[in-house]
Design a protein around this motif. Structure first.
Motif, PDB file in Angstrom:
ATOM      1  N   LYS A  71       0.836  -1.204   0.000  1.00 18.32           N
ATOM      2  CA  LYS A  71       0.000   0.000   0.000  1.00 18.32           C
ATOM      3  C   LYS A  71       0.867   1.248   0.000  1.00 18.32           C
ATOM      4  O   LYS A  71       0.587   2.204  -0.709  1.00 18.32           O
ATOM      5  N   GLU A  72       1.914   1.234   0.825  1.00 17.51           N
ATOM      6  CA  GLU A  72       2.811   2.393   0.894  1.00 17.51           C
ATOM      7  C   GLU A  72       3.443   2.666  -0.465  1.00 17.51           C
ATOM      8  O   GLU A  72       3.532   3.823  -0.910  1.00 17.51           O
ATOM      9  N   GLU A  74       2.302   1.799  -3.458  1.00 23.34           N
ATOM     10  CA  GLU A  74       1.283   2.292  -4.382  1.00 23.34           C
ATOM     11  C   GLU A  74       0.972   3.763  -4.115  1.00 23.34           C
ATOM     12  O   GLU A  74       0.842   4.560  -5.047  1.00 23.34           O
ATOM     13  N   MET A  75       0.845   4.114  -2.837  1.00 23.78           N
ATOM     14  CA  MET A  75       0.555   5.501  -2.494  1.00 23.78           C
ATOM     15  C   MET A  75       1.690   6.424  -2.926  1.00 23.78           C
ATOM     16  O   MET A  75       1.447   7.541  -3.419  1.00 23.78           O
ATOM     17  N   GLU A  76       2.922   5.956  -2.785  1.00 24.17           N
ATOM     18  CA  GLU A  76       4.075   6.758  -3.205  1.00 24.17           C
ATOM     19  C   GLU A  76       4.065   6.979  -4.714  1.00 24.17           C
ATOM     20  O   GLU A  76       4.326   8.091  -5.198  1.00 24.17           O
ATOM     21  N   TYR A 109      -5.925   6.881  -4.271  1.00 23.60           N
ATOM     22  CA  TYR A 109      -5.164   7.239  -3.065  1.00 23.60           C
ATOM     23  C   TYR A 109      -6.066   7.173  -1.832  1.00 23.60           C
ATOM     24  O   TYR A 109      -5.672   6.662  -0.792  1.00 23.60           O
ATOM     25  N   LEU A 112      -6.706   3.540  -0.879  1.00 24.74           N
ATOM     26  CA  LEU A 112      -5.558   2.937  -0.209  1.00 24.74           C
ATOM     27  C   LEU A 112      -5.382   3.490   1.208  1.00 24.74           C
ATOM     28  O   LEU A 112      -5.062   2.760   2.137  1.00 24.74           O
ATOM     29  N   LYS A 113      -5.617   4.776   1.361  1.00 19.84           N
ATOM     30  CA  LYS A 113      -5.440   5.425   2.648  1.00 19.84           C
ATOM     31  C   LYS A 113      -6.487   4.960   3.656  1.00 19.84           C
ATOM     32  O   LYS A 113      -6.162   4.671   4.811  1.00 19.84           O
TER      33      LYS A 113
END
Length: 116
Positions: A71-72, A74-76, A109, A112-113
């Motif tokens: 997840k981190e 993908e968010m990045e 985003y 995911l968050k």
């Protein structure tokens, strides 16, 4: 042994010579068996439980850690792409497809968050 074999052959010969009667008796037997198993299952349920458990291949902690890391990442990636689109906006080069892409990235985003 010989009598059992001869009885079996006689029954087989009777089934071949009387197919309608054989079919009727077979269907009658199957129907009675089905009704009997339904009655047994409804009124006399089995006391044993289904106890087969699948083997645990990976611990739950490592699964949650890898999911969090993914997840981190993908968010990045989403943040980096949004930064590129911001630079493009500052240069006044955004198009309609870019606007749709920004909206899509923002929604991804948020998913995911928030975890859904």
């Amino acid at each position: 042994m010989e009598t059992l074999k001869s009885k079996g052959l006689q029954c087989l010969a009777w089934a071949v010579n009387n197919p309608k009667k054989f079919f009727i008796w077979s269907m009658l037997f199957l129907s009675v068996s089905f009704v009997g198993s339904l009655i047994q299952g409804i009124f006399f349920p089995s006391k044993t439980n289904f106890n087969i458990k699948p083997p645990i291949m990976v611990s739950k902690n490592s699964i949650s850690e890898t999911n969090g890391i993914q997840k981190e990442e993908e968010m990045e990636k989403i943040v980096n792409e949004l930064k590129e689109l911001k630079v493009k906006r500052d240069q006044k080069g955004l198009g309609k497809t870019d606007s749709l892409r920004i909206e899509y990235l923002y929604n991804e985003y948020q998913k995911l968050k928030n975890g859904y």
